[in-house]
Write a protein that holds these residues in place. Structure first.
Motif, PDB file in Angstrom:
ATOM      1  N   PHE A 127       0.825  -1.208   0.000  1.00  0.00           N
ATOM      2  CA  PHE A 127       0.000   0.000   0.000  1.00  0.00           C
ATOM      3  C   PHE A 127       0.861   1.261   0.000  1.00  0.00           C
ATOM      4  CE2 PHE A 127      -1.930   3.424   2.505  1.00  0.00           C
ATOM      5  CZ  PHE A 127      -3.037   3.706   1.721  1.00  0.00           C
ATOM      6  N   SER A 128       1.902   1.285   0.811  1.00  0.00           N
ATOM      7  CA  SER A 128       2.764   2.464   0.870  1.00  0.00           C
ATOM      8  C   SER A 128       3.369   2.763  -0.500  1.00  0.00           C
ATOM      9  CB  SER A 128       3.871   2.257   1.907  1.00  0.00           C
ATOM     10  OG  SER A 128       3.324   2.107   3.204  1.00  0.00           O
ATOM     11  N   GLY A 129       3.833   1.717  -1.183  1.00  0.00           N
ATOM     12  CA  GLY A 129       4.412   1.923  -2.510  1.00  0.00           C
ATOM     13  C   GLY A 129       3.385   2.358  -3.534  1.00  0.00           C
ATOM     14  N   ALA A 130       2.206   1.697  -3.528  1.00  0.00           N
ATOM     15  CA  ALA A 130       1.176   2.028  -4.510  1.00  0.00           C
ATOM     16  C   ALA A 130       0.624   3.430  -4.296  1.00  0.00           C
ATOM     17  CB  ALA A 130       0.045   1.002  -4.436  1.00  0.00           C
ATOM     18  N   SER A 131       0.387   3.808  -3.044  1.00  0.00           N
ATOM     19  CA  SER A 131      -0.153   5.151  -2.768  1.00  0.00           C
ATOM     20  C   SER A 131       0.866   6.231  -3.093  1.00  0.00           C
ATOM     21  CB  SER A 131      -0.583   5.243  -1.304  1.00  0.00           C
ATOM     22  OG  SER A 131       0.515   5.043  -0.429  1.00  0.00           O
ATOM     23  N   ALA A 132       2.148   5.982  -2.790  1.00  0.00           N
ATOM     24  CA  ALA A 132       3.183   6.968  -3.111  1.00  0.00           C
ATOM     25  C   ALA A 132       3.322   7.131  -4.618  1.00  0.00           C
ATOM     26  CB  ALA A 132       4.511   6.552  -2.492  1.00  0.00           C
ATOM     27  N   LEU A 133       3.260   6.030  -5.357  1.00  0.00           N
ATOM     28  CA  LEU A 133       3.356   6.098  -6.814  1.00  0.00           C
ATOM     29  C   LEU A 133       2.158   6.823  -7.410  1.00  0.00           C
ATOM     30  CD1 LEU A 133       4.776   5.338  -9.446  1.00  0.00           C
ATOM     31  CD2 LEU A 133       3.610   3.104  -9.344  1.00  0.00           C
ATOM     32  N   PHE A 134       0.957   6.516  -6.910  1.00  0.00           N
ATOM     33  CA  PHE A 134      -0.257   7.183  -7.385  1.00  0.00           C
ATOM     34  C   PHE A 134      -0.188   8.683  -7.095  1.00  0.00           C
ATOM     35  CE2 PHE A 134      -5.131   7.514  -6.814  1.00  0.00           C
ATOM     36  CZ  PHE A 134      -5.261   7.994  -8.108  1.00  0.00           C
ATOM     37  N   ALA A 135       0.234   9.038  -5.891  1.00  0.00           N
ATOM     38  CA  ALA A 135       0.348  10.457  -5.545  1.00  0.00           C
ATOM     39  C   ALA A 135       1.394  11.149  -6.418  1.00  0.00           C
ATOM     40  CB  ALA A 135       0.713  10.602  -4.070  1.00  0.00           C
ATOM     41  N   TRP A 136       2.516  10.487  -6.673  1.00  0.00           N
ATOM     42  CA  TRP A 136       3.564  11.081  -7.499  1.00  0.00           C
ATOM     43  C   TRP A 136       3.063  11.335  -8.919  1.00  0.00           C
ATOM     44  CZ3 TRP A 136       6.347   8.748 -11.689  1.00  0.00           C
ATOM     45  CH2 TRP A 136       7.409   9.517 -12.159  1.00  0.00           C
ATOM     46  N   LEU A 137       2.307  10.391  -9.473  1.00  0.00           N
ATOM     47  CA  LEU A 137       1.781  10.586 -10.828  1.00  0.00           C
ATOM     48  C   LEU A 137       0.803  11.760 -10.884  1.00  0.00           C
ATOM     49  CD1 LEU A 137       1.179   6.876 -11.913  1.00  0.00           C
ATOM     50  CD2 LEU A 137       2.910   8.447 -12.803  1.00  0.00           C
ATOM     51  N   LEU A 138      -0.010  11.917  -9.840  1.00  0.00           N
ATOM     52  CA  LEU A 138      -0.967  13.027  -9.815  1.00  0.00           C
ATOM     53  C   LEU A 138      -0.281  14.368  -9.591  1.00  0.00           C
ATOM     54  CD1 LEU A 138      -3.902  11.473  -7.731  1.00  0.00           C
ATOM     55  CD2 LEU A 138      -3.873  11.917 -10.189  1.00  0.00           C
ATOM     56  N   LEU A 139       0.791  14.360  -8.806  1.00  0.00           N
ATOM     57  CA  LEU A 139       1.476  15.618  -8.474  1.00  0.00           C
ATOM     58  C   LEU A 139       2.611  15.944  -9.427  1.00  0.00           C
ATOM     59  CD1 LEU A 139       1.728  15.276  -4.575  1.00  0.00           C
ATOM     60  CD2 LEU A 139       0.097  16.642  -5.888  1.00  0.00           C
ATOM     61  N   ARG A 140       2.964  15.026 -10.303  1.00  0.00           N
ATOM     62  CA  ARG A 140       4.140  15.216 -11.156  1.00  0.00           C
ATOM     63  C   ARG A 140       4.022  16.442 -12.036  1.00  0.00           C
ATOM     64  NH1 ARG A 140       5.753  13.369 -16.222  1.00  0.00           N
ATOM     65  NH2 ARG A 140       8.022  13.140 -16.400  1.00  0.00           N
ATOM     66  N   GLN A 141       2.823  16.746 -12.508  1.00  0.00           N
ATOM     67  CA  GLN A 141       2.649  17.909 -13.377  1.00  0.00           C
ATOM     68  C   GLN A 141       2.892  19.231 -12.644  1.00  0.00           C
ATOM     69  OE1 GLN A 141      -1.414  18.763 -14.565  1.00  0.00           O
ATOM     70  NE2 GLN A 141      -2.216  17.434 -12.920  1.00  0.00           N
ATOM     71  N   TYR A 142       2.852  19.190 -11.323  1.00  0.00           N
ATOM     72  CA  TYR A 142       3.091  20.393 -10.538  1.00  0.00           C
ATOM     73  C   TYR A 142       4.561  20.552 -10.135  1.00  0.00           C
ATOM     74  CZ  TYR A 142      -1.963  20.170 -10.213  1.00  0.00           C
ATOM     75  OH  TYR A 142      -3.309  20.105 -10.518  1.00  0.00           O
ATOM     76  N   LEU A 143       5.376  19.557 -10.415  1.00  0.00           N
ATOM     77  CA  LEU A 143       6.804  19.663 -10.154  1.00  0.00           C
ATOM     78  C   LEU A 143       7.463  20.427 -11.296  1.00  0.00           C
ATOM     79  CD1 LEU A 143       7.478  16.009  -8.936  1.00  0.00           C
ATOM     80  CD2 LEU A 143       7.362  18.058  -7.513  1.00  0.00           C
ATOM     81  N   PRO A 144       8.472  21.241 -11.026  1.00  0.00           N
ATOM     82  CA  PRO A 144       9.084  22.061 -12.081  1.00  0.00           C
ATOM     83  C   PRO A 144       9.822  21.219 -13.113  1.00  0.00           C
ATOM     84  CG  PRO A 144      10.357  22.197 -10.054  1.00  0.00           C
ATOM     85  CD  PRO A 144       9.114  21.446  -9.716  1.00  0.00           C
ATOM     86  N   THR A 145       9.753  21.646 -14.368  1.00  0.00           N
ATOM     87  CA  THR A 145      10.527  21.009 -15.416  1.00  0.00           C
ATOM     88  C   THR A 145      11.963  21.508 -15.372  1.00  0.00           C
ATOM     89  OG1 THR A 145       9.971  22.745 -17.000  1.00  0.00           O
ATOM     90  CG2 THR A 145       8.480  20.840 -16.871  1.00  0.00           C
TER      91      THR A 145
END
Length: 364
Positions: free
Chosen positions: A102-120
């Motif tokens: 669960f920790s890995g899946a939730s962190a990966l899901f959150a990263w995919l959702l937040l990735r667009q907000y991380l600077p290029t």
């Protein structure tokens, strides 16, 4: 007349307030995954703000929850015993296997959702050389490739993992037959629905507190709060009417224990006030925030009653044990420290995702 004295030993509780923090934080994490996944697969307008807040919550609460669990184990290094032996008859053994997934899946899901907000890379280079936070955030982004196609498949995996954690956290408590208050099949759905209520209330508060407030998101979250509150209330009524073991034990405690009478009054008054306010069609923003905080308070208080106050009901003997909340790490300081760590993580994550992508209208 023959007089017999009955002695009831005062035994210290084994599950400390750390357990309340673990169950509460874990509930926020898996319930926010459910909200995000249901919204992703719905046919309505996509609410990027709601998805961002869900990712924000599942990531931060999902990190803090296992830390609180390790603290409640008293000797955290003994956790390796779960992996050193096979115990299919133990829900805690299953939890030791399910929790890392669960920790890995939730962190990966959150990263995919937040990735667009991380600077290029380009936006990070335009920042000041001293802005090391943007540099770190750009590294966390892992390049400028398109990750949108992976969001829905990972959302399904994370949701299945969230369901397994919701089942495990309810069943590991329900499986204890020595405590009639816990041993009821109504406990897992009560835990899950109250977690959903707390997550929706927390998301509504975050939408107001964090930069980029959206009225559309708040309206959606208010619908979620109404639905989750109804589910929790129905489960609570079902437990009270149709459970013959746990509900009967609770009724006996209400006849003899002032502390349980006070707890019952608190639950009933809170439920009644929330029901009356949520029945109103149009709520002012101040009242929405108050309702959200009350929903969070109800879910946390429900876990306190189940996990801590239920241990004052003796396994054997008569009467109830006396419990006084300690001031130190095993009590009030531990509760404050857990929330403090959670707030610190939210501040850190909000700094990392402060950039606005082209596809988003507003950022935190």
């Amino acid at each position: 007349m023959v007089i017999k004295e009955i002695f009831t030993p005062d035994i210290a509780i084994t599950w400390l307030p750390w357990a309340v923090q673990y169950f509460f934080m874990m509930g926020l994490a898996y319930a926010s995954i459910w909200v995000a996944t249901i919204h992703l697969f719905s046919h309505g307008k996509r609410d990027e703000r709601l998805l961002k807040l869900c990712a924000f919550l599942m990531l931060t609460a999902g990190i803090v929850a296992p830390i609180a669990l390790m603290a409640d184990l008293h000797q955290p290094l003994r956790a390796w015993h779960f992996y050193a032996q096979i115990r299919p008859d133990s829900w805690m053994w299953f939890g030791a296997l399910l929790l890392p997934i669960f920790s890995g899946a939730s962190a990966l899901f959150a990263w995919l959702l937040l990735r667009q907000y991380l600077p290029t890379k380009a936006s990070a280079q335009s920042e000041s050389p001293l802005d090391w936070v943007s540099r770190i955030a750009q590294l966390i982004r892992l390049g400028d490739w398109d990750s949108d196609k992976w969001i829905k498949p990972i959302a399904l995996i994370a949701s299945l993992s969230a369901c397994s954690i919701a089942l495990y956290t309810g069943m590991e408590t329900m499986a204890i037959k020595a405590r009639p208050l816990w041993h009821t099949y109504w406990l897992p759905p009560l835990m899950a629905t109250s977690a959903l209520l707390a997550a929706c209330g927390t998301l509504a508060v975050l939408n107001r507190l964090l930069k980029g407030y959206e009225q559309y998101t708040q309206d959606n979250l208010l619908l979620w709060i109404r639905a989750s509150f109804s589910l929790f209330a129905l489960c609570l009524i079902g437990w009270a009417l149709f459970d013959n073991g746990s509900a009967t034990e609770a009724a006996l405690l209400l006849d003899t224990s002032p502390s349980w009478q006070l707890a019952a009054i608190w639950v009933l008054v809170t439920l009644a006030l929330l029901a009356l306010v949520l029945a109103l069609r149009n709520l002012p923003q101040t009242l929405v925030i108050l309702v959200s905080l009350t929903a969070v308070h109800l879910a946390w208080g429900f876990r306190w009653i189940v996990l801590i106050q239920a241990q004052t009901d003796p396994k054997y003997g008569a009467g109830t044990y006396f419990y006084q909340l300690p001031w130190g790490p095993e009590g009030l300081l531990g509760i404050a420290g857990t929330f403090g760590l959670w707030i610190a993580l939210m501040v850190l994550v909000s700094e990392l995702i402060r950039h606005q992508p082209h596809s988003a209208r507003e950022a935190l």
